[in-house]
Enzyme design. Structure first.
Site, mmCIF file in Angstrom:
data_model
loop_
_atom_site.group_PDB
_atom_site.id
_atom_site.type_symbol
_atom_site.label_atom_id
_atom_site.label_comp_id
_atom_site.label_asym_id
_atom_site.label_seq_id
_atom_site.Cartn_x
_atom_site.Cartn_y
_atom_site.Cartn_z
ATOM 1 N N SER A 146 -54.960 -8.998 -53.301
ATOM 2 C CA SER A 146 -55.403 -7.920 -52.430
ATOM 3 C C SER A 146 -55.565 -6.621 -53.230
ATOM 4 O O SER A 146 -56.393 -6.552 -54.137
ATOM 5 C CB SER A 146 -54.430 -7.768 -51.260
ATOM 6 O OG SER A 146 -54.955 -6.955 -50.258
ATOM 7 N N ASP A 222 -59.404 -15.051 -43.569
ATOM 8 C CA ASP A 222 -58.752 -13.777 -43.886
ATOM 9 C C ASP A 222 -59.252 -12.697 -42.930
ATOM 10 O O ASP A 222 -60.445 -12.421 -42.856
ATOM 11 C CB ASP A 222 -59.089 -13.400 -45.340
ATOM 12 C CG ASP A 222 -58.261 -12.254 -45.863
ATOM 13 O OD1 ASP A 222 -58.000 -11.302 -45.109
ATOM 14 O OD2 ASP A 222 -57.915 -12.291 -47.063
ATOM 15 N N HIS A 255 -54.807 -14.174 -45.322
ATOM 16 C CA HIS A 255 -54.537 -13.201 -46.383
ATOM 17 C C HIS A 255 -53.105 -13.259 -46.914
ATOM 18 O O HIS A 255 -52.755 -12.522 -47.826
ATOM 19 C CB HIS A 255 -54.808 -11.787 -45.842
ATOM 20 C CG HIS A 255 -54.952 -10.733 -46.886
ATOM 21 N ND1 HIS A 255 -56.031 -10.649 -47.739
ATOM 22 C CD2 HIS A 255 -54.143 -9.688 -47.223
ATOM 23 C CE1 HIS A 255 -55.894 -9.612 -48.537
ATOM 24 N NE2 HIS A 255 -54.745 -9.013 -48.256
#
Length: 277
Positions: A146, A222, A255
């Protein structure tokens, strides 16, 4: 350095250390996994940059890299994501301030005195680790998740030749083009968007930066994919530049670290193949 802990795990040791950072002006904590090895041997290293809200501990506990690193003989280093402590500026939002350093060198008050994470992860921590642990600095890889995927891609693109391999999980590929990036970079760097380009993997490629051996995994389920991560912008930049990168859309994954832990062994093995003597 201050030794915090050592735990035996697979065929190696998971250690945690703290030191006074000249970059941030604060104590900084990092985790390092060291596989068993013969005395005098220097091992390749993967630097792992974590995402928003994380400390050194998130990947250490949730990422499940240790078995693969022991198997392949690779050191794995997890720094914190920002400076912390009394007198360090902070913000109530999860996506700005402590835990959200974005791996930049801040130029704006009140962030600039301590939020110098680019210098910390690019220069200070590697020098410290090289001086105190059995790493082979000619065999480095970098990865992250991320915000840390953004960090891994941009650090590598700014330092061509330093890393033999670069990978990322669900990276924020273009902070210039998403709300997380707009908030962080305007706050840390000010309103001159030209100054943001060195912290944007898409912009760096557009401006001529090139690296080899790139692997990106992104989950199709995600929740941040369309609004924040925008993997297609990186795909387009790589294609337009004629740069090679393996970008894998993983069906049904979100995610979380459940996603990361599923594929981290793949990534470690992929890095290991590039980090051989």
């Amino acid at each position: 350095m201050e030794h915090i802990s050592t735990s035996r795990c697979y065929a190696g040791e998971q250690q945690v250390w703290r030191h006074e950072s000249s970059s941030t002006g604060t104590p900084m904590t990092f985790a390092i996994y060291i596989p068993d090895h013969e005395d005098g041997t220097r091992l390749p290293v993967i630097w792992w940059l974590s995402g928003l809200t994380c400390t050194h501990e998130n990947a250490m506990i949730k990422c499940e890299y240790k078995r693969a690193c022991a198997e392949h003989g690779i050191i794995f280093v997890c720094p914190d994501t920002s400076p912390r402590g009394e007198g360090v500026a902070n913000h109530d939002d999860y996506d700005f301030g402590q835990g959200a350093g974005f791996y930049v060198n801040a130029t704006q008050e009140p962030w600039s005195p301590h939020f110098q994470m680019r210098s910390y992860v690019e220069d200070e921590l590697p020098a410290l680790v090289a001086a105190n642990f059995p790493v082979d600095m000619d065999r480095q890889g970098i990865s992250g998740h991320s915000m840390g995927g953004h960090g891994a891609l941009t650090v590598s693109l700014r330092n061509p030749g330093r890393f033999r391999s670069t990978s990322a999980f669900a990276p924020i590929v273009s902070p210039l083009n998403c709300p997380w990036g707009d908030k962080a970079l305007s706050g840390y760097l000010g309103d001159n968007r030209a100054a943001w380009r060195e912290y944007d993997s898409v912009a760096l490629i557009e401006d001529g930066a090139r690296i080899e051996n790139v692997l990106v995994d992104q989950g199709t389920a995600d929740e941040w994919l369309e609004g924040q991560l925008k993997t297609h912008l990186f795909e387009n930049a790589v294609r337009d530049a004629g740069m090679q990168a393996e970008i894998r859309m993983q069906e049904g994954y979100d995610h979380s670290y459940f996603f990361v832990s599923t594929f981290i062994s793949d990534h470690v093995a992929w890095h290991a193949a590039k980090l051989k003597d």
